[in-house]
Design an enzyme around this catalytic site. Structure first.
Site, PDB file in Angstrom:
ATOM      1  CD  GLU A 161      -2.925  -0.818  -0.229  1.00  0.00           C
ATOM      2  OE1 GLU A 161      -2.916   0.296  -0.799  1.00  0.00           O
ATOM      3  OE2 GLU A 161      -3.563  -1.786  -0.668  1.00  0.00           O
ATOM      4  CE1 TYR A 221      -6.360   3.337  -0.794  1.00  0.00           C
ATOM      5  CE2 TYR A 221      -4.014   3.348  -0.281  1.00  0.00           C
ATOM      6  CZ  TYR A 221      -5.104   2.766  -0.895  1.00  0.00           C
ATOM      7  OH  TYR A 221      -4.950   1.603  -1.588  1.00  0.00           O
ATOM      8  CG  ASP A 281      -7.724   4.771  -4.782  1.00  0.00           C
ATOM      9  OD1 ASP A 281      -8.953   4.700  -4.780  1.00  0.00           O
ATOM     10  OD2 ASP A 281      -7.017   4.231  -5.653  1.00  0.00           O
TER      11      ASP A 281
END
Length: 376
Positions: free
Chosen positions: A50, A133, A151
């Site tokens: 991520e 996020y 996102d």
DNA sequence: GAGACGTGGGG
DNA sequence: TCCCCAAGTCT
């Protein structure tokens, strides 16, 4: 507490939400791409992926992920590594604060969380480099928590499906979109839901030329219905970026080693190595700028002997032309200020050190030149 | 809230 | 060549 922004989006109802969720997940189950971080349940690796994927395309991040996960297979190994080694592994991926923060966060996880990535929102958000996020993405994918990960893809998909006419960069609009996503979220499969929205945004609901004919959300998409999907999301126009000339010195010592300098950690490209030099000031010649910058930062006079290479490069918010001059020390030796470092690097060391794109290009140019010379 | 922060691919 | 932009976060 969140101020409601008047919105043009279509009202949701239970049937519509259900269609969104089911169509999306059915599409995802049939079309999901195979990615290395989708074959693991290790929270550390999911977190790593991520972070690498922040503002970065899957294709660009994937080889870095493989190398990084092989080199630093656990959070303990990452925490035990030096920042230099971590940056070297990150070289070329950009946004180097991600690597610095990842390293710092790994040490904090080992010190205060017993080596396990936290599964609570507040705790994981306290780690450097973990924003709203990343926290939602990791918690949903690794720990099954029903938090919407918003996102750029999710914002675009939702802005189109609901024809959100407000500026999508504004906080109020973000909150509106987040609430929408929370309503739509499949609480049975939150990780799959979040990844499905992103995958749809990346491959179908693309910024330009979206493939609406292949979209599972077409039946519920207000923008597709109106035929104005590319008008969403609404964002303010961007400013154009300035250009600077940078002059650097290529200085070898008698042993054929190259003078290279380390950038301060807080700076742009912080912790990476570069060639000594700096920005040209108005009215200054490039050679003068080179001499002045080297003198100012490294307390040494150099004389230049002609341009070796020019490299154009575009950063996010400005562009540069780097002019690289062959040079030699006129008198004395470089001296580093307290907070800075330089070194004379041999060929092997140049391979190991982390350079930015322009620095690496120049290193490659010089080693190629040297190889040709010695080959003759 | 606005601007800083990398790089590479696509139109 | 130029502009856009991509699984954001920090200050």
């Amino acid at each position: 507490m969140t101020k409601r922004v008047p919105s043009t989006h279509v009202p949701t109802n239970a049937a519509r939400r259900r269609a969104f969720r089911e169509n999306l997940l059915a599409w995802y189950d049939a079309n999901r791409r195979n990615m290395p971080w989708r074959n693991t349940s290790d929270p550390y690796r999911i977190w790593l992926s991520e972070v690498m994927l922040q503002q970065t395309r899957v294709d660009q991040a994937e080889p870095y992920y493989r190398r990084f996960a092989a080199r630093f297979p656990t959070v303990e190994r990452l925490a035990a590594a030096s920042l230099d080694d971590v940056l070297a592994c990150w070289e070329g991926l950009g946004y180097y604060s991600r690597a610095r923060n990842l390293h710092k966060a790994a040490r904090r996880i080992v010190e205060t969380f017993g080596g396990r990535l936290p599964d609570e929102e507040e705790a994981i958000r306290s780690l450097p480099g973990v924003g709203p996020y990343t926290a939602a993405a990791v918690l949903s994918i690794a720990y099954g928590k029903a938090l919407p990960a918003l996102d750029g893809n999710a914002i675009r998909v939702l802005a189109r499906v609901f024809r959100v006419a407000e500026d999508a960069t504004r906080a109020g609009t973000r909150n509106q979109l987040r609430d929408l996503a929370a309503d739509l979220m499949d609480s049975a499969r939150p990780g799959a839901f979040n990844q499905a929205v992103m995958e749809l945004g990346a491959n179908v609901c693309k910024p330009a030329a979206p493939r609406c004919e292949a979209c599972p959300l077409r039946p519920v998409c207000a923008a597709a219905e109106a035929g104005d999907q590319t008008a969403f999301p609404v964002t303010p126009p961007r400013k154009k970026t300035p250009h600077f000339d940078v002059a650097v010195a290529i200085v070898f010592d008698d042993a054929g080693r190259l003078l290279v300098c380390k950038r301060p950690e807080e700076a742009m490209l912080g912790g990476l190595w570069e060639f000594p030099g700096g920005k040209r000031k108005p009215g200054e010649t490039l050679e003068a700028a080179c001499r002045r910058a080297v003198r100012k930062k490294w307390n040494v006079d150099v004389e230049t002997r002609g341009l070796a290479r020019r490299i154009d490069h575009a950063y996010t918010h400005f562009r540069i032309t780097m002019h690289a001059f062959r040079a030699s020390i006129a008198a004395g030796a470089p001296r580093a200020p307290a907070d800075r470092a330089f070194m004379w690097a041999d060929r092997a060391e140049l391979q190991t050190l982390a350079f930015s794109r322009t620095g690496r290009l120049l290193v490659e140019f010089l080693s190629l030149e040297q190889a040709q010379k010695s080959g003759e």
